[in-house]
Design a protein around this motif. Structure first.
Motif, PDB file in Angstrom:
ATOM      1  N   THR A  94       0.846  -1.197   0.000  1.00 29.69           N
ATOM      2  CA  THR A  94       0.000   0.000   0.000  1.00 29.69           C
ATOM      3  C   THR A  94       0.880   1.244   0.000  1.00 29.69           C
ATOM      4  O   THR A  94       2.032   1.191   0.447  1.00 29.69           O
ATOM      5  N   GLN A  95       0.339   2.348  -0.485  1.00 29.75           N
ATOM      6  CA  GLN A  95       1.078   3.603  -0.449  1.00 29.75           C
ATOM      7  C   GLN A  95       1.338   4.033   0.985  1.00 29.75           C
ATOM      8  O   GLN A  95       2.416   4.536   1.308  1.00 29.75           O
ATOM      9  N   VAL A  96       0.331   3.821   1.850  1.00 26.42           N
ATOM     10  CA  VAL A  96       0.481   4.199   3.259  1.00 26.42           C
ATOM     11  C   VAL A  96       1.605   3.393   3.905  1.00 26.42           C
ATOM     12  O   VAL A  96       2.430   3.926   4.655  1.00 26.42           O
ATOM     13  N   TYR A  99       4.938   4.653   2.643  1.00 25.32           N
ATOM     14  CA  TYR A  99       5.271   5.937   3.274  1.00 25.32           C
ATOM     15  C   TYR A  99       5.713   5.741   4.720  1.00 25.32           C
ATOM     16  O   TYR A  99       6.718   6.306   5.162  1.00 25.32           O
ATOM     17  N   GLN A 100       4.964   4.908   5.454  1.00 22.82           N
ATOM     18  CA  GLN A 100       5.289   4.698   6.862  1.00 22.82           C
ATOM     19  C   GLN A 100       6.639   4.026   7.017  1.00 22.82           C
ATOM     20  O   GLN A 100       7.402   4.341   7.950  1.00 22.82           O
ATOM     21  N   LYS A 280       2.408  12.473  13.351  1.00 24.09           N
ATOM     22  CA  LYS A 280       3.386  12.909  12.351  1.00 24.09           C
ATOM     23  C   LYS A 280       4.805  12.969  12.914  1.00 24.09           C
ATOM     24  O   LYS A 280       5.771  12.709  12.201  1.00 24.09           O
TER      25      LYS A 280
END
Length: 304
Positions: A94-96, A99-100, A280
């Motif tokens: 997944t993109q998430v 990124y994570q 964040k």
């Protein structure tokens, strides 16, 4: 794809995708089977503009095989990665997640940089030039969009360089604000105040609390109506940090100054939100950012 409200759209997207790839494969197969008769000079017999003849030059085999490989790759990709509606793919990418993973890697690499500030007090971190250089970058990337690059804020966005704090200006208060975020709510109070004239009179009284230009007669009439506001702002109008209620006796107006602005606030209320940064930023980053924000209004370096 998470916005789909029924299976129809997932099936529709998957169907269009697969149909497009299959159509390409079918077109390639059909064209490869078609044989074109050519003359001895390798022309097809088609002539344009008297002498312009079409040559029989089929696509080279290597190009055809590249086309086949592309189609096979497309099916393999769609099996491994999300691309067919809500199908997540066999690899679960997944993109998430990507990124994570990058964020976690960066945080792990930066952890030693922040580690030396863990045992320091906020006041000491704020006096450390290296820490403040890091804090400035954190502020520019995460806070300046609302509070401005100089931290002086703008209408509806608090000034962080003064000592006027809605929720308290101690290091612990600032850290909590950054970590958890804040939601400030001023409910519509017109019904509790009374008529439109009562609201305007109350607005004049609020102006008088800070020594701002006002109509003294209307302010005297509005004083009794201030009881509707005292539960949050206090009878003296100095506000309550525990509730995030602003001090009405200073000359700082977060949402605008003047009778019209105050009347609008009483009639319509206001909801302001400071988003939580815990998702964040790491705790170590929040620690340094807290010191940077605290230092802007306390100027620890100036005292030395």
């Amino acid at each position: 794809m998470s916005d789909f409200t029924s299976n129809f759209w997932s099936i529709y997207v998957a169907g269009i995708t697969l149909a497009g790839i299959i159509a390409c494969a079918l077109l390639l197969w059909l064209t490869s089977r078609k044989k074109i008769e050519s003359a001895a000079d390798n022309t097809t017999g088609h002539v344009w503009d008297v002498d312009l003849r079409e040559m029989n030059n089929p696509m080279p085999r290597w190009w055809m095989w590249l086309f086949v490989i592309t189609i096979v790759f497309a099916f393999a990709y769609l099996a491994a990665y999300p691309g067919l509606g809500t199908f997540k793919g066999q690899l679960g990418w997944t993109q998430v997640g990507e990124y994570q993973a990058e964020v976690d890697k960066a945080n792990a690499e930066l952890q030693p940089l922040y580690a030396r500030f863990d045992s320091m007090k906020t006041e000491d971190i704020a006096a450390d030039q290296a820490a403040m250089a890091i804090g400035e970058r954190l502020f520019m990337n995460n806070c300046a969009q609302c509070h401005g690059s100089d931290a002086r804020g703008s209408k509806s966005f608090p000034n962080l360089s003064d000592k006027d704090w809605l929720h308290g200006g101690t290091p612990d208060d600032i850290r909590k604000t950054i970590h958890d975020g804040r939601v400030g709510v001023m409910p519509p109070m017109a019904a509790a105040v009374g008529s439109p004239d009562d609201v305007r009179n109350l607005a004049q009284y609020v102006l008088s609390l800070s020594g701002s230009p006002h109509d003294s007669l209307k302010a005297s009439l509005g004083k009794a109506k201030f009881t509707a506001c005292a539960a949050c702002h206090g009878m003296d109008g100095k506000g309550m940090t525990a509730m995030g209620a602003p001090n009405l006796t200073d000359d700082i107006w977060l949402h605008g100054w003047g009778e019209a602005a105050i009347v609008a606030m009483i009639n319509d209320g206001k909801t302001n939100q400071m988003p939580a940064q815990a998702g964040k930023l790491t705790d170590q980053q929040i620690n340094v950012l807290t010191a940077y924000v605290w230092g802007m209004s306390n100027k620890p370096g100036a005292a030395k």
